[in-house]
Structures are given as C-alpha cells and as structure tokens.
Write a protein that holds these residues in place. Structure first.
Motif, PDB file in Angstrom:
ATOM      1  N   LYS A 111      31.868   2.469  15.292  1.00 25.89           N
ATOM      2  CA  LYS A 111      31.523   1.982  16.754  1.00 25.89           C
ATOM      3  C   LYS A 111      30.848   3.229  17.577  1.00 25.89           C
ATOM      4  O   LYS A 111      31.319   4.074  17.725  1.00 25.89           O
ATOM      5  CB  LYS A 111      32.330   1.233  17.234  1.00 25.89           C
ATOM      6  N   THR A 112      29.788   2.884  18.479  1.00 21.69           N
ATOM      7  CA  THR A 112      29.305   3.691  19.517  1.00 21.69           C
ATOM      8  C   THR A 112      30.518   4.136  20.410  1.00 21.69           C
ATOM      9  O   THR A 112      30.479   5.411  20.757  1.00 21.69           O
ATOM     10  CB  THR A 112      28.234   3.180  20.341  1.00 21.69           C
ATOM     11  N   LYS A 113      31.493   3.070  20.762  1.00 27.18           N
ATOM     12  CA  LYS A 113      32.548   3.505  21.785  1.00 27.18           C
ATOM     13  C   LYS A 113      33.188   4.526  21.417  1.00 27.18           C
ATOM     14  O   LYS A 113      33.751   5.438  21.836  1.00 27.18           O
ATOM     15  CB  LYS A 113      33.342   2.522  22.041  1.00 27.18           C
ATOM     16  N   PHE A 114      33.280   4.895  19.825  1.00 28.44           N
ATOM     17  CA  PHE A 114      34.174   5.972  19.201  1.00 28.44           C
ATOM     18  C   PHE A 114      33.246   6.991  19.223  1.00 28.44           C
ATOM     19  O   PHE A 114      33.956   8.015  19.427  1.00 28.44           O
ATOM     20  CB  PHE A 114      34.627   5.448  17.792  1.00 28.44           C
ATOM     21  N   LEU A 115      32.084   7.036  18.865  1.00 29.98           N
ATOM     22  CA  LEU A 115      31.117   8.242  18.769  1.00 29.98           C
ATOM     23  C   LEU A 115      31.178   9.107  20.034  1.00 29.98           C
ATOM     24  O   LEU A 115      30.995  10.249  20.116  1.00 29.98           O
ATOM     25  CB  LEU A 115      29.893   7.724  18.200  1.00 29.98           C
ATOM     26  N   LEU A 116      31.302   8.479  21.312  1.00 32.47           N
ATOM     27  CA  LEU A 116      31.196   8.867  22.435  1.00 32.47           C
ATOM     28  C   LEU A 116      32.201  10.106  22.689  1.00 32.47           C
ATOM     29  O   LEU A 116      32.000  11.166  23.541  1.00 32.47           O
ATOM     30  CB  LEU A 116      31.510   8.034  23.765  1.00 32.47           C
ATOM     31  N   PHE A 117      33.366  10.080  21.964  1.00 36.92           N
ATOM     32  CA  PHE A 117      34.232  11.149  22.023  1.00 36.92           C
ATOM     33  C   PHE A 117      34.390  12.341  20.906  1.00 36.92           C
ATOM     34  O   PHE A 117      35.282  13.024  20.752  1.00 36.92           O
ATOM     35  CB  PHE A 117      35.844  10.559  21.812  1.00 36.92           C
ATOM     36  N   PHE A 118      33.125  12.342  20.237  1.00 37.07           N
ATOM     37  CA  PHE A 118      33.213  13.242  19.101  1.00 37.07           C
ATOM     38  C   PHE A 118      32.018  14.321  19.325  1.00 37.07           C
ATOM     39  O   PHE A 118      30.928  13.685  19.881  1.00 37.07           O
ATOM     40  CB  PHE A 118      33.095  12.391  17.916  1.00 37.07           C
ATOM     41  N   LYS A 119      32.122  15.304  18.701  1.00 31.34           N
ATOM     42  CA  LYS A 119      31.003  16.203  18.606  1.00 31.34           C
ATOM     43  C   LYS A 119      30.619  16.740  17.254  1.00 31.34           C
ATOM     44  O   LYS A 119      31.542  16.571  16.456  1.00 31.34           O
ATOM     45  CB  LYS A 119      31.249  17.717  19.330  1.00 31.34           C
ATOM     46  N   PHE A 120      29.345  16.774  16.993  1.00 27.15           N
ATOM     47  CA  PHE A 120      28.879  17.074  15.561  1.00 27.15           C
ATOM     48  C   PHE A 120      28.327  18.222  15.701  1.00 27.15           C
ATOM     49  O   PHE A 120      26.875  18.579  15.317  1.00 27.15           O
ATOM     50  CB  PHE A 120      28.083  15.946  15.157  1.00 27.15           C
ATOM     51  N   PRO A 121      28.953  19.481  15.723  1.00 24.22           N
ATOM     52  CA  PRO A 121      28.652  20.910  15.860  1.00 24.22           C
ATOM     53  C   PRO A 121      27.704  21.343  14.566  1.00 24.22           C
ATOM     54  O   PRO A 121      26.867  22.216  14.572  1.00 24.22           O
ATOM     55  CB  PRO A 121      29.539  21.847  15.866  1.00 24.22           C
ATOM     56  N   LEU A 122      27.813  20.705  13.341  1.00 25.96           N
ATOM     57  CA  LEU A 122      27.132  21.178  12.136  1.00 25.96           C
ATOM     58  C   LEU A 122      25.644  20.817  12.126  1.00 25.96           C
ATOM     59  O   LEU A 122      24.986  21.294  11.176  1.00 25.96           O
ATOM     60  CB  LEU A 122      27.805  21.020  10.828  1.00 25.96           C
ATOM     61  N   GLY A 123      25.390  20.011  12.907  1.00 28.11           N
ATOM     62  CA  GLY A 123      23.992  19.307  12.953  1.00 28.11           C
ATOM     63  C   GLY A 123      22.822  19.840  13.105  1.00 28.11           C
ATOM     64  O   GLY A 123      21.699  19.991  12.617  1.00 28.11           O
ATOM     65  N   ILE A 124      23.236  21.315  13.905  1.00 23.64           N
ATOM     66  CA  ILE A 124      22.222  22.218  14.168  1.00 23.64           C
ATOM     67  C   ILE A 124      22.131  23.363  13.154  1.00 23.64           C
ATOM     68  O   ILE A 124      21.191  24.244  13.321  1.00 23.64           O
ATOM     69  CB  ILE A 124      22.408  22.718  15.520  1.00 23.64           C
ATOM     70  N   TYR A 125      22.839  23.290  12.132  1.00 19.78           N
ATOM     71  CA  TYR A 125      22.728  24.261  11.189  1.00 19.78           C
ATOM     72  C   TYR A 125      22.501  23.982   9.604  1.00 19.78           C
ATOM     73  O   TYR A 125      22.485  22.779   9.359  1.00 19.78           O
ATOM     74  CB  TYR A 125      24.404  24.975  11.066  1.00 19.78           C
ATOM     75  N   ASN A 126      21.970  24.849   8.947  1.00 17.37           N
ATOM     76  CA  ASN A 126      21.866  24.754   7.569  1.00 17.37           C
ATOM     77  C   ASN A 126      23.392  24.982   7.004  1.00 17.37           C
ATOM     78  O   ASN A 126      23.932  25.678   7.353  1.00 17.37           O
ATOM     79  CB  ASN A 126      20.728  25.788   6.837  1.00 17.37           C
ATOM     80  N   LYS A 127      23.212  24.200   5.756  1.00 17.48           N
ATOM     81  CA  LYS A 127      24.496  24.355   5.023  1.00 17.48           C
ATOM     82  C   LYS A 127      24.853  25.944   4.625  1.00 17.48           C
ATOM     83  O   LYS A 127      25.895  26.289   4.592  1.00 17.48           O
ATOM     84  CB  LYS A 127      24.661  23.496   3.870  1.00 17.48           C
TER      85      LYS A 127
END
Length: 130
Positions: A111-127
């Motif tokens: 749910k979006t209401k949960f996603l608001l409290f999370f960060k996804f720092p790996l999205g800007i990097y290559n594996k």
C-alpha cells in the motif's frame, strides 16, 4: 539449500558501521511462517502457483518493519531495486537504473501509505556497483 543469514548479518553490521548507521535486527520468523509460508502451502494445496516474494513484501517487509520504524520515528531503507519519487503525496515506483534487477512488480501489492516511509537507495545503482 543452506541459508547463510549469519554471513549476511555480519556483512550488514560491517556496512552499518562503515556508514555510521544504527542497525536494528528484527526477528520476524514466526510472522513469516504465519503469513508467507501458510499462504504458499494453501496455494499449492489448491493447485495454484503462489508468489511468496510479493506476499512477503506486503506483509512482513513493509507492514511489520513499518510498525517498528514508526515507533522509532525513523524512515526505513530497503535493498529493493526500484526508483521511487513522491508526486502529490503518493509514492510512485518506476524502473531502477539496472532494469535487469527491476523489483517494481514485487512491490505491487504494498500500500502507498506504507511506501511513504521507505527509501529505495539501490534504484539509482547498477547491481555491479552495489
């Protein structure tokens, strides 16, 4: 297949120290068995194919971690390869830089209401970089 969680814990501790972050480890084994494992078994019994990763994200990784994070008044970061941004108070997810590691689908039921409290720092990097 052997679970190497002890190695993972040591690695995460070392990274946390290097970054100067506090590390909190939650034991959610019982919750996992009650939600994800039981879900999988019920699907298999019904001759259906479950998706345990989607179920785990929805119930364990986001809901239970968020309850803990809100008590500590923290934002939480995950190791999911997605790029996130806020638009009009809603979190939008899109493909990460490394589209081969795309995990947007696996977050589709969170749910979006949960996603608001999370960060996804790996999205800007290559594996490879990570």
């Amino acid at each position: 297949m052997k679970c190497l969680w002890e190695h993972d814990i040591r690695l995460v501790k070392a990274i946390s120290i290097k970054l100067g972050n506090k590390l909190h480890i939650l034991n959610l084994i019982k919750n996992y068995k009650n939600t994800v494992v039981s879900y999988m078994l019920n699907y298999y019994k019904g001759s259906l194919t479950p998706n345990p990763d989607v179920r785990c994200n929805e119930t364990i990784k986001f809901r239970h971690n968020l309850k803990w994070g809100l008590r500590k008044k923290n934002l939480l970061a995950t190791g999911h390869y997605v790029f996130s941004y806020k638009q009009g108070g809603v979190v939008k997810l899109k493909l990460p830089k490394d589209f081969k590691k795309d995990q947007v689908f696996f977050l589709s039921s969170v749910k979006t209401k949960f996603l608001l409290f999370f960060k996804f720092p790996l999205g800007i990097y290559n594996k490879k970089t990570v």
